[in-house]
Scaffold this motif. Sequence first.
Motif, PDB file in Angstrom:
ATOM      1  N   SER A  48       0.830  -1.197   0.000  1.00 25.66           N
ATOM      2  CA  SER A  48       0.000   0.000   0.000  1.00 25.66           C
ATOM      3  C   SER A  48       0.870   1.254   0.000  1.00 25.66           C
ATOM      4  O   SER A  48       1.644   1.490   0.933  1.00 25.66           O
ATOM      5  CB  SER A  48      -0.901  -0.005   1.238  1.00 25.66           C
ATOM      6  OG  SER A  48      -1.500   1.248   1.408  1.00 25.66           O
ATOM      7  N   GLY A  93      -6.278   3.879  -1.214  1.00 26.08           N
ATOM      8  CA  GLY A  93      -5.403   2.728  -0.965  1.00 26.08           C
ATOM      9  C   GLY A  93      -5.730   1.988   0.314  1.00 26.08           C
ATOM     10  O   GLY A  93      -5.679   0.762   0.364  1.00 26.08           O
ATOM     11  N   ALA A  94      -6.077   2.717   1.364  1.00 25.45           N
ATOM     12  CA  ALA A  94      -6.417   2.072   2.633  1.00 25.45           C
ATOM     13  C   ALA A  94      -7.633   1.176   2.456  1.00 25.45           C
ATOM     14  O   ALA A  94      -7.694   0.069   3.007  1.00 25.45           O
ATOM     15  CB  ALA A  94      -6.672   3.124   3.708  1.00 25.45           C
ATOM     16  N   PRO A 133      -8.131   7.945   2.144  1.00 23.01           N
ATOM     17  CA  PRO A 133      -7.258   7.416   1.095  1.00 23.01           C
ATOM     18  C   PRO A 133      -7.856   6.152   0.464  1.00 23.01           C
ATOM     19  O   PRO A 133      -8.277   5.234   1.164  1.00 23.01           O
ATOM     20  CB  PRO A 133      -5.954   7.114   1.830  1.00 23.01           C
ATOM     21  CG  PRO A 133      -6.299   7.039   3.263  1.00 23.01           C
ATOM     22  CD  PRO A 133      -7.548   7.840   3.473  1.00 23.01           C
ATOM     23  N   GLU A 158      -0.672   6.594 -10.347  1.00 24.07           N
ATOM     24  CA  GLU A 158      -0.022   7.474  -9.378  1.00 24.07           C
ATOM     25  C   GLU A 158       1.154   8.164 -10.064  1.00 24.07           C
ATOM     26  O   GLU A 158       1.985   7.510 -10.681  1.00 24.07           O
ATOM     27  CB  GLU A 158       0.457   6.667  -8.172  1.00 24.07           C
ATOM     28  CG  GLU A 158      -0.708   6.049  -7.419  1.00 24.07           C
ATOM     29  CD  GLU A 158      -0.412   4.703  -6.798  1.00 24.07           C
ATOM     30  OE1 GLU A 158      -1.094   4.374  -5.810  1.00 24.07           O
ATOM     31  OE2 GLU A 158       0.458   3.963  -7.298  1.00 24.07           O
ATOM     32  N   THR A 192      -0.317   4.186   0.309  1.00 19.94           N
ATOM     33  CA  THR A 192      -0.883   4.975   1.407  1.00 19.94           C
ATOM     34  C   THR A 192      -0.178   4.648   2.719  1.00 19.94           C
ATOM     35  O   THR A 192       0.221   5.544   3.464  1.00 19.94           O
ATOM     36  CB  THR A 192      -2.398   4.718   1.539  1.00 19.94           C
ATOM     37  OG1 THR A 192      -3.040   5.140   0.336  1.00 19.94           O
ATOM     38  CG2 THR A 192      -2.983   5.451   2.729  1.00 19.94           C
ATOM     39  N   LEU A 208      -1.812  13.307  -2.685  1.00 23.28           N
ATOM     40  CA  LEU A 208      -1.405  12.699  -1.424  1.00 23.28           C
ATOM     41  C   LEU A 208      -0.323  13.603  -0.851  1.00 23.28           C
ATOM     42  O   LEU A 208       0.719  13.827  -1.475  1.00 23.28           O
ATOM     43  CB  LEU A 208      -0.899  11.275  -1.654  1.00 23.28           C
ATOM     44  CG  LEU A 208      -1.885  10.347  -2.380  1.00 23.28           C
ATOM     45  CD1 LEU A 208      -1.283   8.970  -2.593  1.00 23.28           C
ATOM     46  CD2 LEU A 208      -3.202  10.255  -1.644  1.00 23.28           C
ATOM     47  N   LYS A 220       2.090   7.151   4.954  1.00 25.43           N
ATOM     48  CA  LYS A 220       1.762   7.413   6.360  1.00 25.43           C
ATOM     49  C   LYS A 220       2.967   7.163   7.261  1.00 25.43           C
ATOM     50  O   LYS A 220       3.171   7.880   8.240  1.00 25.43           O
ATOM     51  CB  LYS A 220       0.583   6.552   6.801  1.00 25.43           C
ATOM     52  CG  LYS A 220      -0.743   7.043   6.288  1.00 25.43           C
ATOM     53  CD  LYS A 220      -1.865   6.143   6.792  1.00 25.43           C
ATOM     54  CE  LYS A 220      -3.216   6.675   6.391  1.00 25.43           C
ATOM     55  NZ  LYS A 220      -4.319   5.826   6.892  1.00 25.43           N
ATOM     56  N   PHE A 235       0.510  13.046   6.958  1.00 25.91           N
ATOM     57  CA  PHE A 235      -0.102  12.565   5.711  1.00 25.91           C
ATOM     58  C   PHE A 235      -1.581  12.940   5.645  1.00 25.91           C
ATOM     59  O   PHE A 235      -2.315  12.837   6.622  1.00 25.91           O
ATOM     60  CB  PHE A 235       0.022  11.044   5.608  1.00 25.91           C
ATOM     61  CG  PHE A 235      -0.757  10.465   4.456  1.00 25.91           C
ATOM     62  CD1 PHE A 235      -0.232  10.473   3.179  1.00 25.91           C
ATOM     63  CD2 PHE A 235      -2.025   9.938   4.649  1.00 25.91           C
ATOM     64  CE1 PHE A 235      -0.958   9.957   2.113  1.00 25.91           C
ATOM     65  CE2 PHE A 235      -2.761   9.423   3.591  1.00 25.91           C
ATOM     66  CZ  PHE A 235      -2.220   9.430   2.319  1.00 25.91           C
ATOM     67  N   SER A 236      -2.002  13.397   4.458  1.00 27.29           N
ATOM     68  CA  SER A 236      -3.417  13.693   4.241  1.00 27.29           C
ATOM     69  C   SER A 236      -3.733  13.551   2.755  1.00 27.29           C
ATOM     70  O   SER A 236      -2.838  13.439   1.919  1.00 27.29           O
ATOM     71  CB  SER A 236      -3.767  15.112   4.718  1.00 27.29           C
ATOM     72  OG  SER A 236      -3.087  16.081   3.946  1.00 27.29           O
ATOM     73  N   VAL A 237      -5.024  13.556   2.458  1.00 26.66           N
ATOM     74  CA  VAL A 237      -5.502  13.471   1.083  1.00 26.66           C
ATOM     75  C   VAL A 237      -6.225  14.770   0.755  1.00 26.66           C
ATOM     76  O   VAL A 237      -7.131  15.175   1.482  1.00 26.66           O
ATOM     77  CB  VAL A 237      -6.468  12.279   0.904  1.00 26.66           C
ATOM     78  CG1 VAL A 237      -7.055  12.266  -0.499  1.00 26.66           C
ATOM     79  CG2 VAL A 237      -5.768  10.966   1.222  1.00 26.66           C
TER      80      VAL A 237
END
Length: 187
Positions: free
Chosen positions: A31, A113-114, A111, A172, A33, A78, A37, A43-45
């Motif tokens: 991942s 990905g999570a 996110p 990405e 994400t 991201l 992290k 980390f944020s979106v």
Amino acid sequence: MHCASNRQDAGWQAKVIGHTPLRPWLQERGSLTARLKRQYADFSVQVLAQDWHKPNVDEQALLQLPANQHAWVREVMLMGQGQGQVFAHSVIARQGLRGAWCHLRHIGRLPLGATLFANPRVKRSALHYRKLPSSHALYKAFCRHVPQQQSPVLWARRSLFCLRHHRLLVTEVFLASCAKHASRSSS
């Protein structure tokens, strides 16, 4: 369902060709994400855009969509250390949003990905890579959201995520700022 593309368009390769300090990030199979992290405590979106659009021609082929069909396109940045690290572009066919991926249209700043890596039934295809030329639709999408001082080299990777018979394409695009942290994050 076998989660693999039946063809790759010119320019997308199964390996990272040439030298780039982004290689550890590009080749990350887990991942992204989770890795971001670990790398960035803040980390944020940041959601840049999400709406119904006609996918790029090569995206239509991978998602097995007719040329005139619109799909849900989500573009996010991201963030880490207060700046963009990765521009993410995801495409889901309309039928996927009525089925397996129905909740993804409303995830907002969560996110993607999570969500994908938390579901063991989701299968991921092989990663494919390329340097994006300035004429590529994703390069242009990136430039709409990120002011440029000069034309950077943009490396991208993409893969399909499959759940039952529904496909989701995630691409990405890695910013130069991410490369500065590539060697420190490979642990």
